[in-house]
Design a protein around this motif. Structure first.
Motif, PDB file in Angstrom:
ATOM      1  N   ASP A   5       0.906  -1.198   0.002  1.00  0.00           N
ATOM      2  CA  ASP A   5      -0.024  -0.020   0.046  1.00  0.00           C
ATOM      3  C   ASP A   5       0.796   1.133  -0.008  1.00  0.00           C
ATOM      4  N   MET A   6       0.905   1.939  -1.155  1.00  0.00           N
ATOM      5  CA  MET A   6       1.709   3.471  -1.241  1.00  0.00           C
ATOM      6  C   MET A   6       0.968   4.430  -1.172  1.00  0.00           C
ATOM      7  N   GLN A   7       1.101   5.521  -0.325  1.00  0.00           N
ATOM      8  CA  GLN A   7       0.494   6.572  -0.211  1.00  0.00           C
ATOM      9  C   GLN A   7       1.129   7.769  -0.205  1.00  0.00           C
ATOM     10  N   GLY A   8       0.501   8.752  -0.476  1.00  0.00           N
ATOM     11  CA  GLY A   8       1.150  10.320  -0.524  1.00  0.00           C
ATOM     12  C   GLY A   8       2.076  10.653  -1.659  1.00  0.00           C
ATOM     13  N   ASN A   9       1.348  11.408  -2.622  1.00  0.00           N
ATOM     14  CA  ASN A   9       2.246  11.674  -3.883  1.00  0.00           C
ATOM     15  C   ASN A   9       2.769  10.654  -4.800  1.00  0.00           C
ATOM     16  N   VAL A  10       1.996   9.713  -5.034  1.00  0.00           N
ATOM     17  CA  VAL A  10       2.173   8.434  -5.797  1.00  0.00           C
ATOM     18  C   VAL A  10       2.401   8.927  -7.249  1.00  0.00           C
ATOM     19  N   PHE A  18      -0.542   9.320 -11.628  1.00  0.00           N
ATOM     20  CA  PHE A  18      -0.487  10.503 -10.311  1.00  0.00           C
ATOM     21  C   PHE A  18      -1.448  10.055  -9.436  1.00  0.00           C
ATOM     22  N   ALA A  19      -1.348   9.764  -8.403  1.00  0.00           N
ATOM     23  CA  ALA A  19      -2.635   9.115  -7.517  1.00  0.00           C
ATOM     24  C   ALA A  19      -2.245   9.521  -5.951  1.00  0.00           C
ATOM     25  N   GLU A  20      -2.901   9.568  -5.017  1.00  0.00           N
ATOM     26  CA  GLU A  20      -2.749   9.751  -3.472  1.00  0.00           C
ATOM     27  C   GLU A  20      -2.426   8.395  -2.829  1.00  0.00           C
ATOM     28  N   TRP A  77      -0.341  -6.859 -10.030  1.00  0.00           N
ATOM     29  CA  TRP A  77      -1.326  -5.996 -10.486  1.00  0.00           C
ATOM     30  C   TRP A  77      -1.338  -4.640  -9.566  1.00  0.00           C
ATOM     31  N   LEU A  78      -1.708  -3.595 -10.008  1.00  0.00           N
ATOM     32  CA  LEU A  78      -1.885  -2.172  -9.466  1.00  0.00           C
ATOM     33  C   LEU A  78      -3.248  -1.879  -9.650  1.00  0.00           C
ATOM     34  N   PHE A  79      -3.508  -1.241  -8.654  1.00  0.00           N
ATOM     35  CA  PHE A  79      -4.951  -0.643  -8.540  1.00  0.00           C
ATOM     36  C   PHE A  79      -5.194   0.260  -7.302  1.00  0.00           C
ATOM     37  N   THR A  80      -6.200   1.267  -7.623  1.00  0.00           N
ATOM     38  CA  THR A  80      -6.732   2.071  -6.693  1.00  0.00           C
ATOM     39  C   THR A  80      -8.038   2.612  -6.820  1.00  0.00           C
ATOM     40  N   ASN A  81      -8.690   3.021  -5.936  1.00  0.00           N
ATOM     41  CA  ASN A  81     -10.254   3.662  -5.925  1.00  0.00           C
ATOM     42  C   ASN A  81     -10.102   4.968  -5.531  1.00  0.00           C
ATOM     43  N   LYS A  82      -8.894   5.527  -5.441  1.00  0.00           N
ATOM     44  CA  LYS A  82      -8.701   7.226  -5.152  1.00  0.00           C
ATOM     45  C   LYS A  82      -8.907   7.807  -6.555  1.00  0.00           C
ATOM     46  N   PRO A  83      -8.963   9.313  -6.710  1.00  0.00           N
ATOM     47  CA  PRO A  83      -8.688   9.954  -7.911  1.00  0.00           C
ATOM     48  C   PRO A  83      -7.484   9.587  -8.225  1.00  0.00           C
ATOM     49  N   VAL A  84      -7.151   9.848  -9.765  1.00  0.00           N
ATOM     50  CA  VAL A  84      -6.000   9.659 -10.338  1.00  0.00           C
ATOM     51  C   VAL A  84      -6.063  10.359 -11.508  1.00  0.00           C
ATOM     52  N   THR A  85      -4.795  10.769 -12.320  1.00  0.00           N
ATOM     53  CA  THR A  85      -4.490  11.396 -13.354  1.00  0.00           C
ATOM     54  C   THR A  85      -3.646  10.494 -14.167  1.00  0.00           C
ATOM     55  N   LYS A 137     -11.645   8.275 -11.196  1.00  0.00           N
ATOM     56  CA  LYS A 137     -11.781   8.013  -9.745  1.00  0.00           C
ATOM     57  C   LYS A 137     -11.141   6.582  -9.460  1.00  0.00           C
ATOM     58  N   GLY A 138     -10.245   6.149 -10.283  1.00  0.00           N
ATOM     59  CA  GLY A 138      -9.604   4.743  -9.890  1.00  0.00           C
ATOM     60  C   GLY A 138      -8.725   4.320 -10.734  1.00  0.00           C
ATOM     61  N   PHE A 139      -8.069   3.217 -10.740  1.00  0.00           N
ATOM     62  CA  PHE A 139      -7.124   2.824 -11.817  1.00  0.00           C
ATOM     63  C   PHE A 139      -6.869   1.303 -11.627  1.00  0.00           C
ATOM     64  N   ASP A 140      -6.579   0.493 -12.559  1.00  0.00           N
ATOM     65  CA  ASP A 140      -6.496  -0.789 -12.644  1.00  0.00           C
ATOM     66  C   ASP A 140      -5.763  -1.328 -13.678  1.00  0.00           C
ATOM     67  N   SER A 141      -4.626  -2.170 -13.381  1.00  0.00           N
ATOM     68  CA  SER A 141      -3.801  -2.339 -14.528  1.00  0.00           C
ATOM     69  C   SER A 141      -2.848  -3.637 -14.035  1.00  0.00           C
ATOM     70  N   ASP A 142      -2.283  -4.372 -15.030  1.00  0.00           N
ATOM     71  CA  ASP A 142      -1.393  -5.206 -14.802  1.00  0.00           C
ATOM     72  C   ASP A 142       0.081  -4.514 -15.161  1.00  0.00           C
ATOM     73  N   VAL A 143       1.263  -5.141 -14.433  1.00  0.00           N
ATOM     74  CA  VAL A 143       2.589  -4.286 -14.680  1.00  0.00           C
ATOM     75  C   VAL A 143       2.970  -3.959 -16.069  1.00  0.00           C
ATOM     76  N   LYS A 144       2.580  -4.673 -16.964  1.00  0.00           N
ATOM     77  CA  LYS A 144       2.919  -4.308 -18.240  1.00  0.00           C
ATOM     78  C   LYS A 144       2.033  -3.357 -19.105  1.00  0.00           C
ATOM     79  N   PHE A 145       0.962  -2.921 -18.205  1.00  0.00           N
ATOM     80  CA  PHE A 145      -0.056  -1.890 -18.748  1.00  0.00           C
ATOM     81  C   PHE A 145      -0.585  -2.042 -19.890  1.00  0.00           C
ATOM     82  N   SER A 146      -0.871  -3.330 -20.353  1.00  0.00           N
ATOM     83  CA  SER A 146      -1.349  -3.933 -21.364  1.00  0.00           C
ATOM     84  C   SER A 146      -2.817  -3.819 -21.408  1.00  0.00           C
ATOM     85  N   LYS A 147      -3.502  -3.836 -19.828  1.00  0.00           N
ATOM     86  CA  LYS A 147      -4.666  -3.701 -19.556  1.00  0.00           C
ATOM     87  C   LYS A 147      -4.962  -2.555 -18.680  1.00  0.00           C
TER      88      LYS A 147
END
Length: 184
Positions: free
Chosen positions: A113-118, A129-131, A141-149, A160-170
């Motif tokens: 769990d990574m937090q703050g200026n990710v 960019f995410a909090e 797998w990478l994911f969040t339900n917090k706001p992202v750019t 309002k979230g992000f979901d991806s494999d480490v290759k970013f193909s998904k």
């Protein structure tokens, strides 16, 4: 009469002794914890450089100036309070890098769990960019339900979230609430 009283006294002493023997339990683990608060780390390490491997292949490399070890808890974890940088490697050894102000690694679940200026920069220079951002080591797998750019090539997506494999193909931004296409 004296023999009966002696016999009764011996029986009472025997009953008390047996009760004490059978009421004792092995609580060595509890005794070891005396004086160790669950709110304090069992260890502190500086200048950490952890490598995670799967079948001999390095899948992640986590670096931080300080790690607090809370493996003395019922749900053990390691805390990285002073920034963290993590490189993720796909099966083609392509590297993506994540930086954050703070992180927790949960030993039992394999979640980080990574937090703050990710900030996540992929091997293709896509940038997220995410909090807060989670990395599931078991599923890679990478994911969040917090706001992202999320910046990808010429597109900038806000959601309002992000979901991806480490290759970013998904890779996908969830609940997109704005997008911009930049002409180069």
């Amino acid at each position: 009469m004296i023999k009966i009283n002696n016999h009764i006294n011996k029986t009472i002493v025997l009953v008390i002794a047996l009760t004490m023997v059978f009421s004792c339990k092995n609580n060595f683990e509890d005794v070891k914890k005396i004086g160790v608060s669950e709110n304090t780390p069992i260890g502190v390490a500086e200048n950490m450089n952890l490598k995670y491997t799967d079948s001999g292949r390095v899948t992640a490399n986590l670096r931080s100036p300080k790690m607090l070890d809370f493996s003395n808890r019922d749900f053990p974890f390691s805390e990285f309070p002073n920034t963290v940088e993590m490189d993720l490697f796909d099966e083609n050894n392509q590297k993506s890098t994540i930086t954050a102000d703070y992180a927790i690694v949960y030993d039992k679940t394999g979640l980080i769990d990574m937090q703050g200026n990710v900030v996540l920069i992929s091997s293709d220079k896509d940038t997220l960019f995410a909090e807060q951002l989670y990395y599931d080591q078991n599923r890679e797998w990478l994911f969040t339900n917090k706001p992202v750019t999320f910046k990808r090539k010429t597109d900038v997506l806000n959601g309002k979230g992000f979901d991806s494999d480490v290759k970013f193909s998904k890779a996908q931004v969830l609940e997109i609430d704005g997008s911009v296409t930049v002409n180069e």
